[in-house]
Enzyme design. Structure first.
Site, PDB file in Angstrom:
ATOM      1  N   GLY A 112      11.093   4.733  -5.639  1.00  0.00           N
ATOM      2  CA  GLY A 112      11.188   3.866  -4.599  1.00  0.00           C
ATOM      3  C   GLY A 112       9.883   3.722  -3.755  1.00  0.00           C
ATOM      4  CB  SER A 113       7.553   3.395  -2.072  1.00  0.00           C
ATOM      5  OG  SER A 113       6.905   3.509  -1.056  1.00  0.00           O
ATOM      6  NE  ARG A 114       4.995  -0.963   3.681  1.00  0.00           N
ATOM      7  CZ  ARG A 114       4.849  -0.356   4.712  1.00  0.00           C
ATOM      8  NH1 ARG A 114       6.067   0.265   5.275  1.00  0.00           N
ATOM      9  NH2 ARG A 114       3.984  -0.474   5.640  1.00  0.00           N
TER      10      ARG A 114
END
Length: 218
Positions: free
Chosen positions: A185-187
């Site tokens: 997960g993340s951006r």
């Protein structure tokens, strides 16, 4: 097709689930409980397989376009001061990835990798305003003759504990090719010239290597 970063985890998960099935069949005599345990194990395996999937993407190569480096949702489009490399104002476009998105990072433009740096850091939630500066992250800058310089930053989230970055200084980047992976997960933030024409809107869903984020006005 699964990403190479997930091969070991997938193998370990498969062995664990198989062992869990055998143990449940042998030691759990209550049928509904046995089915429940096996279902949970199967769902776990499916989630792992989905997370590390690496579908083929068909990039329309264009030196005047910036394509999305990841799958996800556009959560930021704004003018900011980029402190690390440019040290001036840029247009920031951020794409947030949920745990259900493909987590392969792809080169947004083709060209020469002129900067690549890893930063250890915190694990704030990915949408936190300070995540771009305080979380574990990597910063990569790619340059080509048509578009100029584009900076993209992989940012770890609350669940991510490892960022993989394949981009090395002086590498030749091919638009849409794998450039890294963020585990769990993340951006990713893009920093673009101020005269860039943005082709996406807030909350729009994008596909890595395919969706056009921006184009040059030149």
């Amino acid at each position: 097709m699964f990403h190479k970063e997930g091969h070991k985890i997938i193998l370990v998960s498969f062995v664990m689930v198989l062992a869990g099935f055998l143990l449940a069949d042998k030691f759990i005599n209550i049928q509904w409980l046995q089915v429940l345990v096996m279902t949970i194990l199967l769902v776990f395996l499916i989630l792992i397989l989905q997370f590390f999937r690496n579908p083929k993407r068909h990039t329309s190569f264009n030196e005047n376009h910036v394509v999305s480096p990841v799958d996800g949702k556009v959560v930021v489009i704004e003018e900011v001061f980029e402190k690390e490399y440019f040290k001036d104002k840029r247009l920031q476009v951020s794409v947030f990835m949920s745990p259900l998105n493909v987590h392969v990072t792809r080169y947004p433009i083709g060209g020469n990798v002129i900067f690549s740096k890893y930063h250890p850091g915190k694990y704030l939630v990915a949408w936190h305003p300070k995540a771009s500066e305080e979380n574990e992250r990597t910063t990569v800058v790619v340059e080509n003759k048509s578009y100029g310089k584009v900076l993209y930053r992989q940012i770890a989230g609350a669940l991510a504990k490892r960022i993989v970055n394949y981009a090395k200084q002086n590498d030749q980047a091919t638009q849409g090719d794998d450039s890294g992976f963020i585990k769990f997960g993340s951006r990713v933030d893009l920093f673009l010239p101020l005269d860039t024409k943005i082709k996406v809107q807030l909350n729009q869903k994008v596909k890595g290597g395919e969706s056009v984020i921006a184009e040059t006005n030149g």
